[in-house]
Design a protein around this motif. Sequence first.
Motif, mmCIF file in Angstrom:
data_model
loop_
_atom_site.group_PDB
_atom_site.id
_atom_site.type_symbol
_atom_site.label_atom_id
_atom_site.label_comp_id
_atom_site.label_asym_id
_atom_site.label_seq_id
_atom_site.Cartn_x
_atom_site.Cartn_y
_atom_site.Cartn_z
ATOM 1 N N ARG A 6 4.329 -12.202 -0.150
ATOM 2 C CA ARG A 6 4.456 -10.866 -0.735
ATOM 3 C C ARG A 6 5.916 -10.453 -0.705
ATOM 4 N N VAL A 7 6.400 -9.938 -1.835
ATOM 5 C CA VAL A 7 7.792 -9.509 -1.927
ATOM 6 C C VAL A 7 7.864 -8.102 -2.528
ATOM 7 N N THR A 8 8.921 -7.416 -2.175
ATOM 8 C CA THR A 8 9.260 -6.127 -2.770
ATOM 9 C C THR A 8 10.629 -6.280 -3.404
ATOM 10 N N ILE A 9 10.796 -5.741 -4.600
ATOM 11 C CA ILE A 9 12.089 -5.802 -5.284
ATOM 12 C C ILE A 9 12.673 -4.399 -5.296
ATOM 13 N N VAL A 44 9.552 -2.710 -7.526
ATOM 14 C CA VAL A 44 8.246 -3.367 -7.546
ATOM 15 C C VAL A 44 7.812 -3.551 -6.098
ATOM 16 N N ALA A 45 6.626 -3.064 -5.747
ATOM 17 C CA ALA A 45 6.182 -3.087 -4.353
ATOM 18 C C ALA A 45 5.147 -4.170 -4.091
ATOM 19 N N ARG A 46 5.440 -5.004 -3.115
ATOM 20 C CA ARG A 46 4.511 -5.995 -2.544
ATOM 21 C C ARG A 46 3.685 -6.760 -3.575
ATOM 22 N N HIS A 61 8.278 -10.257 2.779
ATOM 23 C CA HIS A 61 7.470 -9.712 3.866
ATOM 24 C C HIS A 61 6.789 -10.843 4.635
ATOM 25 N N GLY A 62 6.826 -10.743 5.936
ATOM 26 C CA GLY A 62 6.197 -11.708 6.827
ATOM 27 C C GLY A 62 6.085 -11.071 8.195
ATOM 28 N N GLU A 63 6.188 -11.886 9.247
ATOM 29 C CA GLU A 63 6.175 -11.320 10.607
ATOM 30 C C GLU A 63 7.314 -10.326 10.769
#
Length: 113
Positions: A9-12, A34-36, A82-84
């Motif tokens: 999952r990424v957020t820009i 852009v969210a998650r 996004h991760g730990e």
Amino acid sequence: MRGSQLDRRVTIERQTQVDADGYGPQPGPWVTVVARVPAEVLDDLPSKSESEQAGLLLAKRPARLRMRYMRGLSSDMRVVLHGESDEVFQIVGGPAELGRRRWIEMTLESYST
């Protein structure tokens, strides 16, 4: 490419500008564009990616990101993986459109000291 490879999952985000009193436009806070969204993030193979700047040894961590096509992304934005713990990457190549607006791919870099 199958959807099962979109396992991260990424957020820009893009940086805003603020008007500093008498100094003109200055860099402001980062805001979410852009969210998650799901994405595939692959580390590039290791290379001679260490350098020294101002007495600090910096190691670049290059990666490649692929996600479903989205209009309006540019290289002046950044990516939060996004991760730990969240990791911030700058966009250094692309974004490039793949497959007639099916996918978008970009090259990223993260720095560590």
